[in-house]
Structure formats: C-alpha cells, structure tokens
Design a protein around this motif. Sequence first.
Motif, mmCIF file in Angstrom:
data_model
loop_
_atom_site.group_PDB
_atom_site.id
_atom_site.type_symbol
_atom_site.label_atom_id
_atom_site.label_comp_id
_atom_site.label_asym_id
_atom_site.label_seq_id
_atom_site.Cartn_x
_atom_site.Cartn_y
_atom_site.Cartn_z
ATOM 1 N N LEU A 59 28.879 2.343 10.875
ATOM 2 C CA LEU A 59 27.544 3.599 11.007
ATOM 3 C C LEU A 59 27.110 4.249 10.559
ATOM 4 N N ALA A 60 27.253 4.850 9.648
ATOM 5 C CA ALA A 60 26.685 6.409 9.103
ATOM 6 C C ALA A 60 25.269 6.442 8.957
ATOM 7 N N ARG A 61 25.339 7.784 9.511
ATOM 8 C CA ARG A 61 23.867 8.369 8.588
ATOM 9 C C ARG A 61 23.955 9.303 8.288
ATOM 10 N N HIS A 62 22.797 9.075 7.630
ATOM 11 C CA HIS A 62 22.512 10.000 6.172
ATOM 12 C C HIS A 62 22.751 11.293 6.651
ATOM 13 N N GLY A 63 23.048 12.287 5.721
ATOM 14 C CA GLY A 63 22.990 13.372 6.117
ATOM 15 C C GLY A 63 21.622 14.217 6.014
ATOM 16 N N GLU A 64 21.607 15.708 6.608
ATOM 17 C CA GLU A 64 20.373 16.249 6.594
ATOM 18 C C GLU A 64 19.142 15.944 5.618
ATOM 19 N N THR A 65 17.878 16.160 5.803
ATOM 20 C CA THR A 65 16.904 16.108 4.792
ATOM 21 C C THR A 65 15.776 17.502 5.533
ATOM 22 N N GLU A 66 15.300 18.340 3.981
ATOM 23 C CA GLU A 66 14.447 18.701 4.651
ATOM 24 C C GLU A 66 13.903 17.977 6.324
ATOM 25 N N LEU B 47 18.025 -2.137 5.045
ATOM 26 C CA LEU B 47 18.450 -1.223 5.340
ATOM 27 C C LEU B 47 17.789 0.109 5.013
ATOM 28 N N TRP B 48 16.304 -0.197 4.698
ATOM 29 C CA TRP B 48 15.608 1.077 4.800
ATOM 30 C C TRP B 48 15.065 1.636 6.042
ATOM 31 N N GLU B 49 14.282 3.157 6.410
ATOM 32 C CA GLU B 49 14.377 3.301 7.750
ATOM 33 C C GLU B 49 12.409 2.686 8.462
ATOM 34 N N TRP B 50 12.886 2.780 9.356
ATOM 35 C CA TRP B 50 11.574 2.149 10.216
ATOM 36 C C TRP B 50 10.389 3.301 9.088
ATOM 37 N N ASP B 51 9.286 1.715 9.124
ATOM 38 C CA ASP B 51 8.049 2.744 8.619
ATOM 39 C C ASP B 51 7.029 2.605 9.550
ATOM 40 N N TYR B 52 6.867 4.486 9.200
ATOM 41 C CA TYR B 52 6.054 4.796 10.304
ATOM 42 C C TYR B 52 4.636 4.410 9.851
ATOM 43 N N GLY B 53 4.340 4.263 8.472
ATOM 44 C CA GLY B 53 2.566 3.683 8.175
ATOM 45 C C GLY B 53 2.098 5.290 8.428
ATOM 46 N N VAL C 90 30.830 -1.134 6.607
ATOM 47 C CA VAL C 90 30.469 0.205 6.547
ATOM 48 C C VAL C 90 29.347 -0.170 5.821
ATOM 49 N N LEU C 91 28.219 0.749 6.899
ATOM 50 C CA LEU C 91 26.527 0.943 6.425
ATOM 51 C C LEU C 91 26.125 1.959 6.527
ATOM 52 N N VAL C 92 25.519 2.273 5.547
ATOM 53 C CA VAL C 92 25.610 3.658 5.029
ATOM 54 C C VAL C 92 23.044 3.650 5.668
ATOM 55 N N ALA C 93 22.851 3.918 6.655
ATOM 56 C CA ALA C 93 21.298 3.980 6.857
ATOM 57 C C ALA C 93 20.504 4.903 7.088
ATOM 58 N N HIS C 94 19.895 5.065 8.138
ATOM 59 C CA HIS C 94 18.877 6.053 8.550
ATOM 60 C C HIS C 94 18.604 6.003 10.184
ATOM 61 N N GLY C 95 18.636 7.281 11.099
ATOM 62 C CA GLY C 95 18.655 7.073 11.961
ATOM 63 C C GLY C 95 18.211 6.006 13.429
ATOM 64 N N HIS C 96 16.857 5.879 13.109
ATOM 65 C CA HIS C 96 16.261 4.919 13.704
ATOM 66 C C HIS C 96 16.461 3.644 13.631
ATOM 67 N N PHE C 97 16.337 3.715 12.308
ATOM 68 C CA PHE C 97 16.963 1.702 11.682
ATOM 69 C C PHE C 97 18.881 1.064 12.919
ATOM 70 N N LEU C 98 19.164 2.499 12.653
ATOM 71 C CA LEU C 98 20.805 2.169 12.573
ATOM 72 C C LEU C 98 20.613 1.741 14.266
ATOM 73 N N ARG C 99 19.367 2.615 15.387
ATOM 74 C CA ARG C 99 19.545 2.353 16.705
ATOM 75 C C ARG C 99 18.789 1.072 17.234
ATOM 76 N N VAL C 100 18.548 0.503 16.169
ATOM 77 C CA VAL C 100 17.807 -1.296 16.435
ATOM 78 C C VAL C 100 18.646 -1.797 16.240
ATOM 79 N N LEU C 101 19.107 -1.777 15.219
ATOM 80 C CA LEU C 101 20.262 -2.500 14.253
ATOM 81 C C LEU C 101 21.604 -2.417 16.073
ATOM 82 N N THR C 102 21.780 -1.554 16.150
ATOM 83 C CA THR C 102 22.695 -1.119 17.197
ATOM 84 C C THR C 102 22.684 -1.661 18.701
#
Length: 196
Positions: free
Chosen positions: A6-13, A77-83, A143-155
């Motif tokens: 699992l690779a979480r993407h790099g930092e964004t603003e 693999l999109w991140e959680w939709d936070y509405g 390898v899955l390259v995705a997002h923090g919350h999504f990868l936590r749920v996947l785990t």
Amino acid sequence: MGELILARHGETEWSRVRRHTGLTDVPLTAHGEEQARALRGALKGRHVVRTLVSPAERARRTAELAGLSAAETDPGLWEWDYGGYEGITSAEIRKERPGWFLWDDGVIPGGAGHPGETVEQVGERADAVLARVGPPPADGDVVLVAHGHFLRVLTARWLGLEPALGRLFALGTGTLSALGTEHDRPVVSAWNVPAP
C-alpha cells in the motif's frame, strides 16, 4: 508469497493542513513529489507484478515518480467521499459538531458531485478492490497507490475487521505498508513506513 503493498500518495497542500480531501483533485506539493520519488528506492528490491492506482492526479503522479509506470487506473481506489465536509478540517467541523469523529459520526451530504459515503460504503469498495486483486501471487507483489482513509479501511477489511476499525491504522503521506499472510492468515507485515 508476494505481498499487497500500500502506497499512500505524497503530500498535498490540503493534506499538509489536514483538510478532508476526498474527490477534489489536489496536486502534490514539492515535498509530496520528493516523498513520491523516495518511494522508488523503497520499492527497488521488490518484484512488482501489478500496480493499481486511484484516478486522482495526486495518486497517479505518486505512482509515476515512484517508478510504477505500468499502473492500471482503478476507480475503486478513490478516497472516501467526505460529502459536505470536503475541504474542511476536523477542527472546523467540531466547532459546529463538538466531539465529531469521522469513523463514528460519518459525513453530511455535500453539493453536486459530493454526495458523501458511509464507512460501510467505503468498506464495500475496499472489498471489491480486494476481490479484483485477489491474493498476491507467489512470484511478486501487487502495489496499490491510493489515499489515507481508503487504505486504512482496506487494511481493516484485509484483516476481516469491520470497516470502521480502519481508525486504528494511522497512515502518513508518502509511506509504504505491506499486507501479507502468515500460516495462510492475513497479517500486516509492515505499516506506515516512510521512504528513506
């Protein structure tokens, strides 16, 4: 036996200032690009046989900089939709909802394109990704390259836990984690490892 990396993407603003970044496509910062390049070295000793990446530019750019050029885009693999909480920090949400916690309290519907998801819906997407990927092959890693919350749920789902227990797995930007098996049972082999 291979592992699911699992690779979480790099930092964004937005991740730097802790804004909920679901479906908004925010680019990597210069530091995020450095983190992504550093993943290349961390992946160097692995035999990667398949890479799946979120459609988000921040994930695709991370995969590219990490040297994962043959990545397949997977919308699951999109991140959680936070509405209605898209782009807002937890501290800002708690001003209106004291004690709010994403994993327990969920999100409110947002405007067009941001209906929001429950943790259970994110878990269903994670289950579908795991079903598509299947067990890692004996000859290499996926390898899955995705997002923090999504990868936590996947785990959590890899381990057979309910999706909300993803809250137990903190995950920083530009990190690698590994899911594998021990005695044919799912385990976490490595977690939240920053690239050297």
